[in-house]
Scaffold this motif. Structure first.
Motif: not given
Length: 355
Positions: A148-156
């Motif tokens: 799900g991190l691949a589609t998370a927005r603005w991930i640091t």
């Protein structure tokens, strides 16, 4: 100076770390990436405990002259990134990386293009996050969650921000104690201040790190951060952050059914207790199957999903209720005064990235 006479634009990479072995791989990939490297790399040692021992990391030779290790306060990645920001030096861009990611082979070149393409209203530029999944079997529940991190927005995990933007909004909110929602909170505040966030072209890999059977139970602490987000940004923050809602309403219902079954049993009301227990069992079974069905369905995975599916709902409810008590006096964020951003590119926008 560049070939076009532009002033060189410099950036610092800030990596909060708890000393995971993956940090060495992250630095090796950063060192090997083609293109103009950072003027400084700040490793924020956020390990708990004392006395402090040297950070277990091998720093590549090409990065040693520009790398510094600074102590964190063991208060989570938001606080650690603020520590890194304070010592990043006078650079216009700060690039945050997690200690378990692997920058791509052309990461520095791609970052240079991302920052050069940033318009005057662009306050930050995201990366493309790739999560490698097994090709010989369906992914496990934990692997799907990480994906799900691949589609998370603005991930640091890989996010570049203008330094002036971070300073103007006060950096990360240190009330977020874990790697969850602190990036969405910052992005919402940056956008509310009048800045835009752009999608970059650089690629960073986020491997699925090893996790034990009870990892899905531990991550339920994030429900507390969702309560804080509600307090700060209003109940519609999910839509503005494009964040999935998750299963919390169902977890609350399943937990309420279990509590009602125990209460009815204590009051010697067997019919009502049986009915409530049946609702709890149905809800737990539905949750477990929703996690088992798309996975590899190995014996160990089935056992893990069956056990944790019974534990996750009450743990999620516990964190949610506790956060309501803890943040009961937290006030909504005031409406910010939009930043005065130039309409036409100035000198900083014409700069190019050089080491």
């Amino acid at each position: 100076m560049t070939a076009h006479g532009d002033e060189p634009l410099r950036y610092t990479v800030v990596i909060p770390t708890v000393g995971r072995p993956s940090l060495t791989g992250c630095l090796r990939a950063l060192s090997a990436a083609a293109g103009p490297g950072p003027v400084r790399v700040v490793l924020v040692d956020d390990r708990r405990g004392a006395p402090r021992t040297p950070l277990p990391v091998e720093i590549p030779a090409t990065l040693r002259p520009v790398t510094s290790v600074v102590p964190g306060r063991a208060r989570g990645p938001a606080a650690a990134r603020n520590t890194g920001l304070r010592v990043a030096g006078p650079v216009p861009w700060i690039v945050f990386l997690d200690d378990d990611v692997v920058p791509g082979p052309t990461w520095c070149d791609d970052l240079a293009r991302d920052l050069a393409a940033a318009g005057p209203r662009t306050g930050g530029v995201t990366a493309r996050i790739e999560v490698p999944l097994p090709t010989d079997r369906p992914p496990t529940d934990w692997e799907r969650n990480t994906a799900g991190l691949a589609t998370a927005r603005w991930i640091t995990a890989d996010m570049a921000y203008r330094r002036e933007v971070l300073e103007s909004v006060g950096g990360f909110d240190e009330r977020f104690p874990r790697a969850y929602r602190e990036d969405a909170d910052l992005a919402l505040r940056v956008r509310a201040a009048g800045w835009e966030l752009a999608a970059g072209t650089r690629t960073t890999t986020h491997p699925v790190r090893p996790a034990g059977r009870w990892v899905s139970v531990r991550v339920q602490a994030g429900n507390a951060d969702d309560v804080l987000m509600n307090r700060l940004h209003g109940r519609d923050w999910w839509r503005r952050a494009d964040a999935p809602r998750g299963r919390l309403p169902r977890h609350l219902a399943v937990t309420a059914s279990a509590a009602a079954a125990l209460t009815c049993a204590a009051l010697a009301r067997p019919v009502a207790a049986t009915a409530c227990a049946a609702l709890w069992l149905a809800g737990t079974a539905e949750f477990a199957w929703a996690r088992i069905a798309p996975g590899p369905r190995t014996r160990d995975e089935i056992i893990s999903m069956a056990l944790t599916s019974a534990v996750v709902p009450p743990v999620a409810t516990w964190h949610w209720l506790g956060a309501h008590l803890r943040h009961r006096r937290t006030r909504p964020l005031p409406r910010p005064v939009p930043a005065v951003v130039p309409e036409a590119p100035g000198r900083a926008v014409r700069e190019r990235v050089l080491p």
